[in-house]
Design a protein around this motif. Structure first.
Motif, PDB file in Angstrom:
ATOM      1  N   PHE A   1       0.366   5.196   0.365  1.00 48.70           N
ATOM      2  CA  PHE A   1      -0.617   6.195   0.776  1.00 48.70           C
ATOM      3  C   PHE A   1       0.034   7.567   0.731  1.00 48.70           C
ATOM      4  CE2 PHE A   1      -2.797   8.629   4.144  1.00 48.70           C
ATOM      5  CZ  PHE A   1      -4.058   8.652   3.576  1.00 48.70           C
TER       6      PHE A   1
ATOM      7  N   VAL B   1      -4.549   6.540  -2.523  1.00 49.93           N
ATOM      8  CA  VAL B   1      -4.205   5.171  -2.168  1.00 49.93           C
ATOM      9  C   VAL B   1      -3.851   4.409  -3.439  1.00 49.93           C
ATOM     10  CG1 VAL B   1      -5.021   3.044  -1.095  1.00 49.93           C
ATOM     11  CG2 VAL B   1      -5.824   5.237  -0.239  1.00 49.93           C
ATOM     12  N   GLU B   2      -2.698   3.730  -3.415  1.00 47.26           N
ATOM     13  CA  GLU B   2      -2.285   2.859  -4.506  1.00 47.26           C
ATOM     14  C   GLU B   2      -1.989   1.492  -3.914  1.00 47.26           C
ATOM     15  OE1 GLU B   2       1.105   4.590  -6.458  1.00 47.26           O
ATOM     16  OE2 GLU B   2       0.265   6.602  -6.176  1.00 47.26           O
ATOM     17  N   ALA B   3      -2.619   0.442  -4.478  1.00 45.50           N
ATOM     18  CA  ALA B   3      -2.416  -0.922  -3.992  1.00 45.50           C
ATOM     19  C   ALA B   3      -1.793  -1.755  -5.105  1.00 45.50           C
ATOM     20  CB  ALA B   3      -3.748  -1.525  -3.561  1.00 45.50           C
TER      21      ALA B   3
ATOM     22  N   TRP C   1      -9.194   6.039   1.030  1.00 49.29           N
ATOM     23  CA  TRP C   1      -8.958   6.034   2.471  1.00 49.29           C
ATOM     24  C   TRP C   1      -8.277   4.742   2.908  1.00 49.29           C
ATOM     25  CZ3 TRP C   1     -11.270   1.934   4.762  1.00 49.29           C
ATOM     26  CH2 TRP C   1     -12.441   1.443   4.224  1.00 49.29           C
ATOM     27  N   VAL C   2      -7.630   4.803   4.064  1.00 47.99           N
ATOM     28  CA  VAL C   2      -7.030   3.638   4.709  1.00 47.99           C
ATOM     29  C   VAL C   2      -7.393   3.689   6.190  1.00 47.99           C
ATOM     30  CG1 VAL C   2      -5.091   3.407   3.108  1.00 47.99           C
ATOM     31  CG2 VAL C   2      -4.832   4.812   5.131  1.00 47.99           C
TER      32      VAL C   2
ATOM     33  N   TYR D   1      -8.255  -0.906   3.370  1.00 47.18           N
ATOM     34  CA  TYR D   1      -8.096   0.209   2.439  1.00 47.18           C
ATOM     35  C   TYR D   1      -9.182   0.169   1.381  1.00 47.18           C
ATOM     36  CZ  TYR D   1      -6.255  -2.915  -1.157  1.00 47.18           C
ATOM     37  OH  TYR D   1      -6.115  -3.901  -2.085  1.00 47.18           O
TER      38      TYR D   1
ATOM     39  N   VAL E   1      -1.473  -0.940   7.517  1.00 45.17           N
ATOM     40  CA  VAL E   1      -2.845  -0.712   7.059  1.00 45.17           C
ATOM     41  C   VAL E   1      -3.720  -1.907   7.410  1.00 45.17           C
ATOM     42  CG1 VAL E   1      -4.277  -0.339   5.020  1.00 45.17           C
ATOM     43  CG2 VAL E   1      -2.079   0.790   5.206  1.00 45.17           C
TER      44      VAL E   1
ATOM     45  N   VAL F   1      -9.317   1.916  -2.568  1.00 39.94           N
ATOM     46  CA  VAL F   1      -8.653   2.748  -3.568  1.00 39.94           C
ATOM     47  C   VAL F   1      -9.626   3.755  -4.163  1.00 39.94           C
ATOM     48  CG1 VAL F   1      -7.450   2.730  -5.783  1.00 39.94           C
ATOM     49  CG2 VAL F   1      -6.966   0.957  -4.089  1.00 39.94           C
TER      50      VAL F   1
ATOM     51  N   ILE G   1       0.850  -1.191   0.000  1.00 43.58           N
ATOM     52  CA  ILE G   1       0.000   0.000   0.000  1.00 43.58           C
ATOM     53  C   ILE G   1       0.885   1.240   0.000  1.00 43.58           C
ATOM     54  CG2 ILE G   1      -1.769   1.305   1.231  1.00 43.58           C
ATOM     55  CD1 ILE G   1      -2.778  -1.324   0.183  1.00 43.58           C
TER      56      ILE G   1
ATOM     57  N   ARG H   1       3.133   2.220   3.270  1.00 48.12           N
ATOM     58  CA  ARG H   1       2.576   1.954   4.600  1.00 48.12           C
ATOM     59  C   ARG H   1       2.531   0.452   4.821  1.00 48.12           C
ATOM     60  NH1 ARG H   1       0.057   6.503   7.361  1.00 48.12           N
ATOM     61  NH2 ARG H   1      -0.117   4.925   8.970  1.00 48.12           N
TER      62      ARG H   1
END
Length: 78
Positions: free
Chosen positions: A31, A72-74, A48-49, A42, A39, A44, A29, A36
């Motif tokens: 953020f 947020v990038e996963a 939010w997380v 989450y 977490v 995307v 993740i 991070r």
């Protein structure tokens, strides 16, 4: 399985957004540009997380969480 991480994922097995197969692959993740590792959940698309609020616990012994909003990038680690 696809190569894109799920839009929403939770570590809590009681959640309807829990996916054990995705968690076994490992999720990274990012953020607001920072990686991070703490977490709990989450999303995307909503941006939010949920992260633990220090060492505080609720009455059931689970960590208290704070919702942080931002970018947020996963991604899958493997």
């Amino acid at each position: 399985m696809t190569d894109t991480a799920p839009d929403r994922l939770s570590n809590d097995p009681r959640s309807k957004f829990h996916d054990a197969a995705a968690l076994e692959r490992g999720i990274g993740i990012r953020f607001n540009g920072n990686e991070r590792t703490d977490v709990e959940e989450y999303c995307v698309s909503e941006g939010w997380v949920l992260v633990p609020a220090g060492k505080a616990l609720d009455r059931r012994g689970r960590p208290m969480t704070i919702k942080l909003k931002g970018t947020v990038e996963a991604r899958f680690l493997t």
